[in-house]
Design a protein around this motif. Structure first.
Motif, PDB file in Angstrom:
ATOM      1  N   THR A  79       0.842  -1.203   0.000  1.00 29.52           N
ATOM      2  CA  THR A  79       0.000   0.000   0.000  1.00 29.52           C
ATOM      3  C   THR A  79       0.871   1.244   0.000  1.00 29.52           C
ATOM      4  O   THR A  79       0.627   2.204  -0.743  1.00 29.52           O
ATOM      5  N   GLY A  80       1.916   1.212   0.828  1.00 28.94           N
ATOM      6  CA  GLY A  80       2.827   2.356   0.890  1.00 28.94           C
ATOM      7  C   GLY A  80       3.574   2.575  -0.414  1.00 28.94           C
ATOM      8  O   GLY A  80       3.729   3.708  -0.878  1.00 28.94           O
ATOM      9  N   ILE A  81       4.052   1.476  -1.014  1.00 26.23           N
ATOM     10  CA  ILE A  81       4.815   1.618  -2.255  1.00 26.23           C
ATOM     11  C   ILE A  81       3.916   2.119  -3.380  1.00 26.23           C
ATOM     12  O   ILE A  81       4.382   2.737  -4.333  1.00 26.23           O
ATOM     13  N   GLY A  82       2.597   1.882  -3.244  1.00 23.19           N
ATOM     14  CA  GLY A  82       1.671   2.377  -4.257  1.00 23.19           C
ATOM     15  C   GLY A  82       1.701   3.891  -4.373  1.00 23.19           C
ATOM     16  O   GLY A  82       1.619   4.445  -5.476  1.00 23.19           O
ATOM     17  N   PHE A  83       1.846   4.583  -3.239  1.00 25.21           N
ATOM     18  CA  PHE A  83       1.937   6.039  -3.277  1.00 25.21           C
ATOM     19  C   PHE A  83       3.211   6.485  -3.976  1.00 25.21           C
ATOM     20  O   PHE A  83       3.225   7.467  -4.718  1.00 25.21           O
ATOM     21  N   LEU A  84       4.311   5.744  -3.722  1.00 22.84           N
ATOM     22  CA  LEU A  84       5.576   6.077  -4.379  1.00 22.84           C
ATOM     23  C   LEU A  84       5.483   5.847  -5.884  1.00 22.84           C
ATOM     24  O   LEU A  84       5.952   6.665  -6.679  1.00 22.84           O
ATOM     25  N   CYS A  85       4.861   4.746  -6.271  1.00 16.60           N
ATOM     26  CA  CYS A  85       4.689   4.456  -7.698  1.00 16.60           C
ATOM     27  C   CYS A  85       3.862   5.535  -8.382  1.00 16.60           C
ATOM     28  O   CYS A  85       4.154   5.933  -9.517  1.00 16.60           O
ATOM     29  N   ALA A  86       2.821   5.992  -7.688  1.00 13.28           N
ATOM     30  CA  ALA A  86       1.973   7.039  -8.274  1.00 13.28           C
ATOM     31  C   ALA A  86       2.774   8.306  -8.530  1.00 13.28           C
ATOM     32  O   ALA A  86       2.478   9.056  -9.466  1.00 13.28           O
ATOM     33  N   GLY A  87       3.804   8.536  -7.715  1.00 13.04           N
ATOM     34  CA  GLY A  87       4.603   9.749  -7.862  1.00 13.04           C
ATOM     35  C   GLY A  87       5.479   9.764  -9.098  1.00 13.04           C
ATOM     36  O   GLY A  87       5.909  10.841  -9.528  1.00 13.04           O
ATOM     37  N   VAL A  88       5.771   8.590  -9.681  1.00 14.43           N
ATOM     38  CA  VAL A  88       6.643   8.567 -10.855  1.00 14.43           C
ATOM     39  C   VAL A  88       5.843   8.488 -12.156  1.00 14.43           C
ATOM     40  O   VAL A  88       6.416   8.519 -13.243  1.00 14.43           O
ATOM     41  N   ILE A  89       4.519   8.376 -12.043  1.00 15.70           N
ATOM     42  CA  ILE A  89       3.668   8.367 -13.237  1.00 15.70           C
ATOM     43  C   ILE A  89       3.120   9.780 -13.437  1.00 15.70           C
ATOM     44  O   ILE A  89       2.581  10.380 -12.514  1.00 15.70           O
ATOM     45  N   PHE A  90       3.306  10.309 -14.610  1.00 15.31           N
ATOM     46  CA  PHE A  90       2.781  11.655 -14.859  1.00 15.31           C
ATOM     47  C   PHE A  90       2.184  11.728 -16.259  1.00 15.31           C
ATOM     48  O   PHE A  90       2.523  10.958 -17.152  1.00 15.31           O
ATOM     49  N   ARG A  91       1.293  12.658 -16.406  1.00  9.86           N
ATOM     50  CA  ARG A  91       0.585  12.861 -17.668  1.00  9.86           C
ATOM     51  C   ARG A  91       1.015  14.175 -18.273  1.00  9.86           C
ATOM     52  O   ARG A  91       1.105  15.188 -17.584  1.00  9.86           O
ATOM     53  N   GLU A  92       1.294  14.133 -19.561  1.00  7.30           N
ATOM     54  CA  GLU A  92       1.650  15.354 -20.293  1.00  7.30           C
ATOM     55  C   GLU A  92       0.820  15.378 -21.563  1.00  7.30           C
ATOM     56  O   GLU A  92       1.020  14.556 -22.461  1.00  7.30           O
ATOM     57  N   PHE A  94      -1.916  14.259 -23.791  1.00  4.06           N
ATOM     58  CA  PHE A  94      -2.648  13.007 -23.841  1.00  4.06           C
ATOM     59  C   PHE A  94      -1.756  11.817 -23.496  1.00  4.06           C
ATOM     60  O   PHE A  94      -2.194  10.679 -23.589  1.00  4.06           O
ATOM     61  N   SER A  95      -0.492  12.051 -23.143  1.00  7.68           N
ATOM     62  CA  SER A  95       0.475  10.974 -22.935  1.00  7.68           C
ATOM     63  C   SER A  95       0.660  10.668 -21.457  1.00  7.68           C
ATOM     64  O   SER A  95       0.566  11.553 -20.607  1.00  7.68           O
ATOM     65  N   VAL A  96       0.954   9.402 -21.172  1.00  3.57           N
ATOM     66  CA  VAL A  96       1.244   8.951 -19.817  1.00  3.57           C
ATOM     67  C   VAL A  96       2.664   8.397 -19.796  1.00  3.57           C
ATOM     68  O   VAL A  96       3.028   7.576 -20.651  1.00  3.57           O
ATOM     69  N   HIS A  97       3.473   8.842 -18.837  1.00  7.88           N
ATOM     70  CA  HIS A  97       4.872   8.430 -18.749  1.00  7.88           C
ATOM     71  C   HIS A  97       5.138   7.790 -17.373  1.00  7.88           C
ATOM     72  O   HIS A  97       4.459   8.086 -16.402  1.00  7.88           O
ATOM     73  N   GLY A  98       6.153   6.958 -17.329  1.00  8.14           N
ATOM     74  CA  GLY A  98       6.620   6.401 -16.058  1.00  8.14           C
ATOM     75  C   GLY A  98       5.974   5.093 -15.653  1.00  8.14           C
ATOM     76  O   GLY A  98       6.176   4.639 -14.525  1.00  8.14           O
ATOM     77  N   MET A  99       5.230   4.444 -16.543  1.00  6.54           N
ATOM     78  CA  MET A  99       4.529   3.219 -16.176  1.00  6.54           C
ATOM     79  C   MET A  99       5.500   2.095 -15.831  1.00  6.54           C
ATOM     80  O   MET A  99       5.336   1.383 -14.837  1.00  6.54           O
ATOM     81  N   THR A 100       6.533   1.909 -16.670  1.00  5.81           N
ATOM     82  CA  THR A 100       7.493   0.829 -16.410  1.00  5.81           C
ATOM     83  C   THR A 100       8.283   1.092 -15.143  1.00  5.81           C
ATOM     84  O   THR A 100       8.569   0.170 -14.373  1.00  5.81           O
ATOM     85  N   THR A 101       8.639   2.348 -14.896  1.00  8.35           N
ATOM     86  CA  THR A 101       9.351   2.677 -13.659  1.00  8.35           C
ATOM     87  C   THR A 101       8.494   2.353 -12.434  1.00  8.35           C
ATOM     88  O   THR A 101       8.983   1.792 -11.447  1.00  8.35           O
ATOM     89  N   ALA A 102       7.211   2.686 -12.500  1.00 12.11           N
ATOM     90  CA  ALA A 102       6.320   2.382 -11.382  1.00 12.11           C
ATOM     91  C   ALA A 102       6.211   0.873 -11.175  1.00 12.11           C
ATOM     92  O   ALA A 102       6.238   0.378 -10.036  1.00 12.11           O
ATOM     93  N   ALA A 103       6.110   0.118 -12.277  1.00 11.22           N
ATOM     94  CA  ALA A 103       6.027  -1.337 -12.163  1.00 11.22           C
ATOM     95  C   ALA A 103       7.308  -1.921 -11.584  1.00 11.22           C
ATOM     96  O   ALA A 103       7.271  -2.874 -10.792  1.00 11.22           O
TER      97      ALA A 103
END
Length: 229
Positions: A79-92, A94-103
């Motif tokens: 649960t805690g790491i989920g917040f950290l993962c959310a922090g590396v995903i960003f939208r610019e 129509f694009s979404v970046h950072g999915m692989t880093t979060a995974a």
């Protein structure tokens, strides 16, 4: 000695996630090949850990009988790491970046849980599999048939903006298609900004599109930004 009862589920999870990821990558979605493998792998690892609690290195207090559920700790960690993962995903745009880093953060957390409970075999298998996904499979990922995507922003002077049909026809001439078109009008109504998400087969013809846009009368400025997963 390797416990193959742990290896086979890991390989099966990686295969299933990879097959799903290939389909997503082919259609140009932000969560692609490696991301799906890591997510499926992480879920497999945590369930294997829960199913093999008898191998955990847990010692009760001397002279005490303690009934606990150690999986609650892993729930809290994830649960805690989920917040950290959310922090590396960003939208610019129509694009979404950072999915692989979060995974990769998620699977790294799971590996830490495995080491923490003493499941060294599974933790080492997971580490090797993760490094293979992030490193070796990058080469395979590059060879897969891809649909590329670009974020395109067009800034037109007042009254010069073409209709959506004309925009789509210009893109179609370059083998591209607009999957989304947004409009922004400046407060003084002097600039009409069109924001597009554009897709096309890789390698995507960004240079050709830039060349076409340079010749457009009334275009005050534009940006063409190819993107990755």
């Amino acid at each position: 000695m390797i416990d193959w009862n742990l290896v086979w589920p890991v390989l099966a999870a990686m295969t299933a996630g990879g097959l799903i990821g290939i389909e997503r990558t082919h259609h140009g979605h932000p969560a692609g090949f490696r991301t799906h493998i890591l997510v499926c792998l992480t879920s497999c690892l945590l369930m294997l850990a829960a199913m093999n609690q008898s191998t955990w290195s847990f010692v009760a207090l001397p002279g005490q009988t303690v009934v606990i559920d150690p999986t609650r700790m892993s729930h809290g960690l994830l649960t805690g790491i989920g917040f950290l993962c959310a922090g590396v995903i960003f939208r610019e745009g129509f694009s979404v970046h950072g999915m692989t880093t979060a995974a990769s953060l998620w699977v790294t957390s799971a590996i830490g849980v495995l080491f923490g409970v003493g499941m060294w075999d599974l933790a080492l298998i997971a580490s090797t599999a993760t490094l293979a996904v992030l490193g070796l499979l990058r080469l395979l990922d590059a060879r897969l048939p891809h649909v590329g995507a670009m974020d395109v922003t067009l800034r037109w002077n007042e009254g010069a903006a073409p209709g959506e049909a004309a925009l789509r026809e210009m893109l179609r001439a370059r083998g591209l298609r607009a999957v989304r078109i947004g409009h922004v009008i400046s407060p003084d109504r002097l600039i009409h900004e069109q924001v597009l998400k554009v897709k096309g087969p890789m390698p995507i013809d960004a240079d050709g599109l830039v060349s076409d846009l340079r010749g457009q009368e009334g275009l005050a400025g534009f940006s063409v930004l190819p993107r990755d997963e």
